[in-house]
Design an enzyme around this catalytic site. Structure first.
Site, PDB file in Angstrom:
ATOM      1  N   HIS A 129       0.813  -1.219   0.000  1.00 30.35           N
ATOM      2  CA  HIS A 129       0.000   0.000   0.000  1.00 30.35           C
ATOM      3  C   HIS A 129       0.846   1.267   0.000  1.00 30.35           C
ATOM      4  CE1 HIS A 129       0.325  -0.120   4.548  1.00 30.35           C
ATOM      5  NE2 HIS A 129       0.388   1.184   4.370  1.00 30.35           N
ATOM      6  N   ASP A 159       0.252  -7.704   1.632  1.00 29.14           N
ATOM      7  CA  ASP A 159       0.640  -6.281   1.668  1.00 29.14           C
ATOM      8  C   ASP A 159       2.155  -6.110   1.655  1.00 29.14           C
ATOM      9  OD1 ASP A 159       0.222  -3.586   1.559  1.00 29.14           O
ATOM     10  OD2 ASP A 159      -0.217  -3.331   3.680  1.00 29.14           O
ATOM     11  N   SER A 239       4.779   2.780   7.679  1.00 32.57           N
ATOM     12  CA  SER A 239       4.434   1.628   6.849  1.00 32.57           C
ATOM     13  C   SER A 239       5.626   1.183   6.005  1.00 32.57           C
ATOM     14  CB  SER A 239       3.283   1.974   5.909  1.00 32.57           C
ATOM     15  OG  SER A 239       2.065   1.906   6.579  1.00 32.57           O
TER      16      SER A 239
END
Length: 489
Positions: A129, A159, A239
């Site tokens: 993402h 992911d 992230s």
């Protein structure tokens, strides 16, 4: 006289009220109402305002060695993607295509996250993402050197994404053992929250094999969630960053936070390195993940299900259905079995089963232990790919670079547009089509002057491309459009 009466009435009213309150408190005894606040899970790449305070972690062990090892191997990932918006009201556009028609307009969107160097020659793992839909990826090292990165592969089901920069002799993180992590063990989260580069936070492992239903929202049953839950502070921009143990080894990739605001409020989640290293190895070797599947539909076992079906256990993965022709069916696994271990490793819930199976490829044989009629039984299952065979799924790299899906054009639409052939673009994701500005609905009639009647026709042209791909086509509103696409990455 009137004053005395008023005072008497007031005194009686106050006394009556006190008696009522005391009686209600001691005899009625109301119970408190408990309200559960719903939890929202946000990808940690989203941005919000800085928190005003942070809680003390108390007495910590010496984490300086782990921090020093990891901080130089975690990079800042910046991305540029395009967002398509429609606007109308342009008089020239209205003149040619009619009033009220909307014209697509692309706008650049900036994004930011983190990544972890895993080889000396520039392979970097991050979250899908973080780089999803990016047309440009830039990586900044801890020493402030900046590189343009290219995409190697992505796996939305976990992911995880793999990118690469052209560099040598880079500091990198070694893989640790996420299976060996213990609840309460100290870990560090390293990343770039809010564009604050090279940030290190500390916490403990608060849970393992956590399923938060963030990946299944987009991937359905293919989403694999078995997160490491920690209380190390993770915020937007973290992230794709590293979760390391006290030895400075990589044990997870920070991916999400549990929050009502989008900022850290106590818990963060990381993809365990046991999943990461399998995904990375597949992306390096094959260009896409080789995912072995059992061929069963499963659900968590709990005390209610055990009582209802008399399963003989309160833990495990209950087999609700077995897919016809799957490896599980051929091995002898049946509906109603409860899977309790894989390769002699305990399985207490669905997320643990998914994690253990995700480490294997199609064609691998795994030992699966189930409880059936109160007794344990072992089965050797040959895993299959999502297409039902044991073959390795090869990435169609040139064609996949387009980043689009297609469908046939109906005869009715061809007649309306006065064309005799073509295929319609139904979806545009990250790839060459998006970079060139191709929109959904575009009908490709020719590619490099070759008439296109099917997806296979376009595939053959793409495979033969040496310099570039030139598309001729038309949009549903009758607008003719041409695109020149460079397939080099």
């Amino acid at each position: 006289m009137n004053t005395k009466k008023i005072f008497t009435l007031f005194s009686v009213s106050v006394l009556s009220a006190l008696i009522a309150v005391i009686g209600y408190t001691y005899f009625v005894k109301p119970s408190p109402t408990v309200v559960e606040v719903p939890r929202a899970v946000y990808p940690a790449a989203q941005y919000t305002s800085l928190p005003s305070s942070s809680a003390s972690q108390g007495q910590l062990p010496d984490l300086t060695i782990a921090a020093e090892k990891s901080i130089h191997s975690v990079v800042h990932v910046k991305t540029v993607s395009t967002q398509t918006t429609n606007y109308s009201g342009n008089p020239l556009y209205d003149f040619f295509f009619g009033p009220g028609m909307q014209m697509p307009r692309q706008q650049p969107v900036m994004g930011s996250g983190s990544g972890v160097i895993i080889t000396t020659d520039g392979y970097i793992v991050t979250n899908n993402h973080v780089i999803e839909d990016a047309t440009n990826i830039e990586v900044t090292l801890n020493d402030n050197r900046t590189f343009k990165a290219k995409m190697i592969g992505t796996d939305p089901a976990t992911d995880i994404a793999l990118i690469k920069i052209d560099a040598t002799d880079l500091p990198y993180l070694e893989y640790g053992n996420s299976d060996g992590l213990k609840i309460g063990e100290w870990v560090l989260a390293v990343g770039n929250p809010f564009n604050l580069t090279s940030t290190v936070t500390a916490g403990i492992v608060s849970a393992k094999s956590r399923n938060i239903n963030i990946l299944r929202q987009g991937q359905g049953t293919l989403g694999i969630e078995s997160f490491i839950q920690t209380d190390a502070a993770v915020n937007p921009g973290n992230s794709g960053g590293a979760l390391v143990n006290t030895s400075g080894k990589l044990v997870g990739i920070n991916t999400a936070i549990a929050s009502q605001t989008g900022s850290y409020t106590g818990y963060s989640f990381a993809v365990p390195v046991s999943i990461v290293k399998k995904v990375v190895a597949d992306l390096m070797e094959y260009g896409q993940v080789q995912r072995g599947v059992l061929g069963v539909s499963i659900r968590d076992v709990n005390s209610e299900l055990n009582e209802e079906l008399d399963l003989g256990t309160n833990q495990g993965a209950y087999v609700a259905e077995v897919v016809n022709g799957s490896g599980a069916e051929e091995a002898g696994i049946k509906k109603g079995d409860v899977i309790v271990s894989v390769e002699n490793e305990l399985v207490t819930k669905v997320s643990e089963l998914q994690e253990k199976i995700s480490r294997h490829r199609p064609g691998d044989k795994v030992n699966v232990t189930v409880i059936r009629d109160g007794k344990k039984k072992d089965f050797i299952v040959t895993l299959r790919n999502i297409y039902g065979s044991t073959d390795v799924v090869k990435a169609d790299k040139p064609f996949n670079l387009l980043g689009a899906s297609f469908e046939e054009v109906s005869k009715k639409e061809m007649m309306r547009l006065r064309i005799s052939h073509g295929i319609k673009v139904t979806n545009v994701s990250a790839g060459k089509f998006r970079e060139a500005g191709v929109q959904e609905g575009y009908i490709i009639t020719k590619a490099n002057r070759v008439p296109i009647n099917s997806v296979e026709d376009l595939r053959k042209v793409v495979e033969m491309v040496e310099e570039g791909l030139f598309l001729s086509g038309i949009y549903p509103n009758g607008q003719v459009a041409y695109y020149a696409i460079n397939l080099d990455y």
